[in-house]
Enzyme design. Structure first.
Site, PDB file in Angstrom:
ATOM      1  N   GLY A  41      51.719  38.243  47.704  1.00  0.00           N
ATOM      2  CA  GLY A  41      50.910  39.387  48.087  1.00  0.00           C
ATOM      3  C   GLY A  41      50.052  39.098  49.302  1.00  0.00           C
ATOM      4  CG  ASP A  43      44.481  40.088  47.958  1.00  0.00           C
ATOM      5  OD1 ASP A  43      44.051  40.653  48.978  1.00  0.00           O
ATOM      6  OD2 ASP A  43      44.610  40.654  46.861  1.00  0.00           O
ATOM      7  CB  CYS A 131      48.837  34.770  33.458  1.00  0.00           C
ATOM      8  SG  CYS A 131      49.888  34.045  34.744  1.00  0.00           S
ATOM      9  CB  CYS A 227      54.052  40.345  36.868  1.00  0.00           C
ATOM     10  SG  CYS A 227      53.817  38.987  35.703  1.00  0.00           S
TER      11      CYS A 227
END
Length: 400
Positions: A41, A43, A131, A227
Site C-alpha cells: 500500500g 503508507d 494479526c 484481507c
C-alpha cells in the site's frame, strides 16, 4: 535466513555519534539497518522511500499471509497477490532489497482459525488486531532482528514518543487516520523495537510524498475489507472452515419468550437492529446477546444493549504503574470508529491479565470479542479483549 547480529556491533564500532538519528539511534543513518514491513500500500511504501532518502540501510519485507488466488481479483484487499507485486515494484523503484516471506501457516493458525472460532463462540472478532499481535509484531519482529535490523518500521498512523519510563504509544496526530485502536496489544518490548514514521502526519501529506517519490502506488486506494475475506462475506468463510457452524435456533426476547427462529448465530452481531428476522413486536428490537450453547439469539429494547460494565481478558497494560484497587480515570474506545469516552478502570476479577471497566455514560452495542482500548489523553495505556458485559438494563433491573 542467516542471522546477522554482527551487523549491530560493527555499525556501533564504526559509526557511533553523539547525536541520535531520526529513528533514535546514536548512529549515522547509513549504519542503521531498518526493516520496513511493506504491505504493497501507499503508507508502507512511503515509509520505505522516506527512510531510504534519509540514508538508512533499508530492507523491505512483504508477508504472504494466505492463498491469494481468489483475493487477487478484489481491489483494495491487503496482502493479496497484487499487493506483493506492488511492494516489489516500489522496492525496485527506490533501490532497496525486498523479500517475500511465506507466513501462511502462521497466519492461518493465529488469525484465520481464531476468527472463525470467535464467531462460533458468539463473539465479534477483530482479525487485524490479532494479526498485529502475532504475525506482524511477534514473528516479523523476530525476523527483522535476524536480519540485523535495529528496528522495524511500519506505515501505521500512531506515534511512538519517549516518556520518563521509556517508549510510549500515542494516537496518531490525524484523528481521521489514527490506528492506535488496532495496536493496543503492542507490548513494551515490541514498542521499543518499532518505529512509526507517519504517525505525526495526515494521509494527504503521505499521498504528496508518494507522488514526489514517483511511487507506482501513489494513487492506490486504501484497503477496506478484511484481507482474507475479499468478498466481505465472512459467513461463507466460516461455514467453509467450520462445517455445521450455522446451526439454526430460536430468537428469544430478553423476557424469555420465543419470538422467532434463526439460521445460525454467526449471522448476527451484538447491537444489530436490521435483518433480525422478527417484526410486528411494537418497539424496535436489537440483538442483546448470542448464546452458542443454547443456539439462541437474544433480543430486547435499546436499553438492553447499552453497556455500563465491561470485563477484559488478555489485558496488555502499558501504564507506568499497576492499576490501583481504587481504580483510575481513563478514556476507553470500544469500537475503532468511536471516540474515547470517560470511564474508571479497576483490576479484574481474575487477577493479572484481566480488568474491569465502568463507563461513565453507557455505550451501546459492546460485543464480546471486540477490543476495549484504554487512553490517558493521546497516550495508549493498553487494552484488552471484551470477555463479558453488564448492560444498563441489567443494572436498572437489579436495582429495581
Amino acid at each position: 535466513m542467516m542471522r546477522t547480529d554482527t551487523h549491530d556491533a560493527a555499525a556501533l564500532a564504526r559509526g557511533q555519534t553523539s547525536e541520535l538519528n531520526s529513528l533514535g539511534f546514536p548512529l549515522a543513518p547509513a549504519d542503521t539497518r531498518v526493516v520496513v514491513a511493506m504491505s504493497g500500500g501507499v503508507d508502507s511504501s512511503v515509509v520505505a522511500a522516506l527512510l531510504k532518502e534519509q540514508g538508512y540501510d533499508v530492507v523491505g519485507i512483504t508477508l504472504q499471509l494466505y492463498d491469494h488466488g481468489m483475493a487477487i481479483q478484489k481491489k483494495g484487499a491487503c496482502c493479496a497477490g497484487q499487493d506483493i507485486y506492488d511492494a516489489a515494484q516500489v522496492a525496485e523503484r527506490i533501490g532497496i532489497p525486498h523479500y517475500v516471506l511465506d507466513y501462511e501457516s502462521r497466519f492461518r493458525e493465529s488469525v484465520i482459525d481464531e476468527f472463525a472460532d470467535s464467531y462460533i463462540r458468539g463473539e465479534t472478532p477483530i482479525p487485524c488486531v490479532r494479526c498485529n499481535q502475532t504475525v506482524k509484531f511477534r514473528d516479523l519482529l523476530s525476523t527483522a532482528r535476524d536480519l540485523g535490523a535495529l528496528c522495524l518500521a511500519t506505515g501505521h498512523y500512531v506515534q511512538r514518543l519517549m516518556g520518563a519510563d521509556g517508549a510510549e504509544l500515542h494516537a496518531g496526530a490525524d484523528p481521521a487516520k489514527d490506528q492506535s485502536y488496532f495496536l493496543f496489544g503492542t507490548n513494551a518490548e515490541q514498542l521499543d523495537f518499532l518505529r512509526f514514521p507517519l504517525g505525526g502526519q495526515d494521509k494527504d501529506q503521505t499521498r504528496a510524498l508518494a507522488a514526489r517519490y514517483d511511487l507506482p502506488v501513489a494513487d492506490k486506494p486504501d484497503s477496506q475489507d478484511i484481507c482474507f475475506v475479499p468478498s466481505g462475506k465472512y459467513v461463507d468463510l466460516i461455514e467453509r472452515l467450520r462445517p455445521g457452524a450455522a446451526e439454526p435456533g430460536e430468537i428469544v426476547h430478553i423476557d424469555g419468550s420465543v419470538i422467532g427462529n434463526h439460521k445460525g448465530i454467526i449471522h448476527y452481531t451484538i447491537g444489530q437492529r436490521r435483518g433480525i428476522g422478527v417484526g410486528g413486536t411494537g418497539d424496535p428490537l436489537y440483538v442483546v446477546r448470542l448464546d452458542p450453547d443454547k443456539k439462541q439469539v437474544v433480543v430486547g429494547p435499546y436499553e438492553a444493549v447499552k453497556v455500563k460494565e465491561i470485563i477484559l481478558r488478555e489485558l496488555n497494560w502499558l501504564g507506568s504503574a499497576a492499576i490501583p484497587d481504587h481504580g483510575i480515570a481513563v478514556a476507553v474506545r470500544v469500537r475503532s470508529t468511536r471516540p474515547p469516552v470517560a470511564a474508571m478502570l479497576f483490576p479484574g476479577p481474575e487477577g493479572a491479565g484481566s480488568a474491569r471497566v465502568l463507563v461513565d455514560s453507557a455505550e451501546a452495542g459492546v460485543s464480546p470479542g471486540q477490543a476495549c482500548v484504554l487512553y490517558e489523553g493521546s497516550r495508549v495505556l493498553g487494552g484488552g479483549w471484551i470477555a463479558a458485559t453488564r448492560s444498563l438494563y441489567d443494572v436498572e433491573t437489579s436495582a429495581a
